[in-house]
Design a protein around this motif. Structure first.
Motif, short mmCIF file in Angstrom:
data_model
loop_
_atom_site.label_atom_id
_atom_site.label_comp_id
_atom_site.label_asym_id
_atom_site.label_seq_id
_atom_site.Cartn_x
_atom_site.Cartn_y
_atom_site.Cartn_z
N GLU A 151 36.83 32.68 29.87
CA GLU A 151 37.26 31.64 30.80
C GLU A 151 37.82 32.17 32.11
N CYS A 152 38.29 33.41 32.13
CA CYS A 152 38.92 33.95 33.33
C CYS A 152 37.94 33.95 34.50
N VAL A 153 38.46 33.68 35.71
CA VAL A 153 37.59 33.69 36.88
C VAL A 153 37.12 35.11 37.20
N LEU A 154 37.82 36.10 36.66
CA LEU A 154 37.41 37.48 36.87
C LEU A 154 36.48 37.90 35.74
N LYS A 155 35.51 38.72 36.07
CA LYS A 155 34.62 39.29 35.06
C LYS A 155 34.67 40.80 35.19
N PRO A 156 35.16 41.56 34.24
CA PRO A 156 35.81 41.14 33.02
C PRO A 156 37.20 40.55 33.26
N SER A 157 37.68 39.90 32.23
CA SER A 157 38.91 39.12 32.31
C SER A 157 40.14 39.94 32.71
#
Lengths: 197, 428
Positions: free
Chosen positions: A58-64
């Motif tokens: 769900e985090c807007v960053l990838k990876p979280s």
């Protein structure tokens, strides 16, 4: 006639402008009164966490920005580790098929017989919480998830917080940005402490 | 060896107890000189940098106002816009922005327990305050969402004014919806569906990136589509700009009505002079106005009712309501733990009555706020209707204060502006 009309509209506009400025100031004041003064950041409460796996997705960053961290002083340093090994593992070694972590982010090093140290490689960790679930079910619960503030962009609204089924996310004072387990959790260190991860 | 066997035995026993925070294995006593590593706690961004952001925001708005009103330079506007795109967009990753702060501020005003940082309050009010004095100079050069659309604009096509007017009502509805969602504690939809923040962060959910790419593609021929037809903050900025003390003028001097600027605005924000016509008979004008004002309570009541109905259905987007409904469905079907939410609820030990009460509370809030939002949207539509029915005389080409983003493009089309420039050069 024309100039009078322009004057009237000008007057109306100035009046409205002043009223709006005052209203805006009032609203700003009212909102600021609710202000905290100090800043806050997102953090998750490991006691509430149910390891649903959404931190990874769900985090807007990838990876979280959520990573697994390890409270070594809670760990049993076992050879068979519920957080490291697959259930019903045959051989207690570091072979890929024996590891629980989908990205092999847990490093297992021998300390002394019969103890093994487990450390998280945060560059690899995706915050899925699979190891946390394993450690919580079969071990001391020394592995747990935390929002890492070197990565977190402190969104207006945390996307994981909204998706969290256990309501484990909350805003915490930026001065105490972690909810740690073990001895460190009791002393709440704020400096970049510890030796090495 | 015995310890190892004991550990494995303990492991097998422990598998039966599914609980965290239990010390199943004792802390080892190391015989070698091993020291336990601590947990690294990288600190968050320092408070002082948040204040720096607010200072940069204030400075950039002031600079933008000075450039478009005093310097009248498109080139300088462009460079400031580029700086702000890099700073607020790619460096600060587009968060917190004044557009999204609408939600924080409305939630802070509605919910006393919600704590709002000062930086967010400042980022909400500074652009509005500036708009009250100088027009939408924030949109011109400071907003990173506007900037990223502004730089991709290659061949602007004209959107028919009728269509633009209808599409221009979308932001009002979006603003109302996002405030309802924010104050009920559901989610911040402006942030969730922000199409460009994915570019700033160099990665994001697929739907966000796709929407952003589509808008940027569209933005090559239709100027600033997000700003004009979606941005909820543009509603507030537009209203503030409408009653602004000062505003950008197309010409630095007196308009000679040469029509050269007519097609210069890529955002359709230049109002043409209204040709003189024979005045309308007083009776028909009065009848129309009476009808319009008679319509006002009808519109407000109807839109309020629609808002309440839509919101009641919409309350499902709140986590508590969704969980309560899922639990009821499970009970009816004789199932358990179909979703993670229901499973977590069943483990939490919260009583059924407490969950249902919490859900009802959220539903009630939705209906109240939905009705208010409906009235707000209805009034905004009515105000637009009112504007259409009142004819004002206009002699010159002027920017539409509400939709003009003060981008400074039209200046160079004005012969008076060129005259001034060459005059200044000859003089120096």
């Amino acid at each position: 006639m024309m100039s009078r009309e322009v004057d009237r509209r000008q007057f109306l506009r100035t009046g409205l402008n002043s009223a709006a400025a005052i209203a805006l100031g009032g609203a700003a004041g009212a909102a600021a009164v609710r202000g905290s003064g100090g800043d806050t950041v997102w953090q998750l409460d490991p006691e509430k966490c149910v390891q649903c796996g959404r931190c990874a997705t769900e985090c807007v960053l990838k990876p979280s920005a959520v990573k697994c961290v390890h409270a070594h002083d809670v760990c049993g340093y076992c050879e068979l580790c519920g957080g490291y090994h697959q259930p019903y593992v045959k051989e207690l070694n570091t072979a890929a098929e024996n590891q629980l972590c989908p990205v092999a982010a847990i490093k297992r090093t021998w300390v002394e017989d019969p103890y093994y140290e487990y450390t998280i490689d945060e560059d690899l960790c995706i915050g899925c919480g699979v190891c946390v679930k394993g450690c919580g079910s079969f071990g001391n619960g020394s592995l747990y998830l935390q929002v890492r503030h070197d990565r977190c962009v402190n969104c207006n609204e945390c996307a994981i917080a909204k998706a969290c089924p256990a309501d484990a996310f909350k805003r915490v004072p930026a001065k105490h940005p972690y909810i740690l387990k073990g001895e460190q959790g009791r002393t709440q260190p704020i400096e970049e402490g510890g030796e090495k991860a | 060896m015995i310890r190892r066997a004991a550990a494995i035995l303990a492991f097998l026993v422990a598998t039966a107890i599914p609980s965290a925070a239990v010390e199943r294995f004792p802390k080892p006593e190391f015989e070698t000189g091993y020291t336990m590593p601590g947990t690294l706690t990288p600190p968050p961004r320092a408070d002082i940098l948040e204040n720096l952001d607010v200072a940069v925001l204030a400075g950039a708005i002031a600079l933008a106002s000075w450039i478009v009103l005093k310097r009248r330079s498109r080139r300088e506007t462009f460079w400031l816009m580029l700086f702000c795109l890099l700073y607020f967009g790619f460096w600060r990753k587009g968060c917190v922005c004044p557009v999204g702060s609408v939600q924080n501020v409305s939630l802070a005003l509605a919910d006393r327990s919600y704590v709002i940082p000062y930086a967010v309050v400042a980022s909400f009010f500074l652009p509005l305050l500036a708009a009250l004095f100088f027009g939408r100079t924030f949109c011109a050069a400071v907003c990173p969402l506007g900037a990223i659309q502004d730089i991709v604009l290659l061949r602007p096509l004209k959107v028919p004014s009728g269509i633009a007017c209808i599409l221009g009502m979308i932001p009002v509805v979006y603003l109302a919806a996002s405030v309802v969602m924010a104050v009920t504690g559901s989610r911040f939809i402006i942030c969730r569906y922000d199409p460009f923040v994915g570019f700033f962060r160099l990665g994001g959910p697929a739907y966000m990136m796709a929407a952003g790419a589509l808008l940027l593609l569209l933005g090559t021929v239709i100027g600033r589509p997000y700003c004009r037809f979606i941005c909820p903050y543009s509603v507030l900025l537009g209203w503030a700009s409408k009653i602004a003390r000062r505003h950008v003028t197309i010409t630095p001097d007196e308009c000679v009505q040469c029509r050269l600027c007519e097609e210069s605005c890529p955002f359709g924000a230049i109002l043409m002079p209204l040709p003189k016509k024979a005045p309308e008979p007083r009776v028909s004008g009065r009848r129309r106005l009476v009808l319009l004002f008679a319509l006002l309570p009808v519109v407000a009541a109807a839109s309020g009712w629609i808002g309440a109905r839509v919101s009641a259905a919409w309350s499902r987007s709140h986590a508590t309501v969704a969980t309560a409904e899922a639990v009821l469905l499970e009970d009816r079907a004789g199932l358990e733990g179909v979703t993670i939410e229901t499973e977590t609820y069943r483990k939490s030990g919260l009583t059924r009555a407490a969950l249902m009460q919490a859900a009802d509370l959220v539903r009630d809030r939705y209906v109240v706020w939905g009705a208010l939002a409906g009235v707000f949207v209805g009034l905004a539509f009515w105000a637009r209707l009112y504007e259409f029915s009142v004819r004002r005389r206009r002699d010159d080409y002027v920017p539409d204060r509400e939709t003009c983003v003060s981008c400074a493009r039209c200046f160079e089309y004005c012969p008076k502006e060129r005259q001034k420039d060459t005059g200044a050069e000859a003089g120096s």
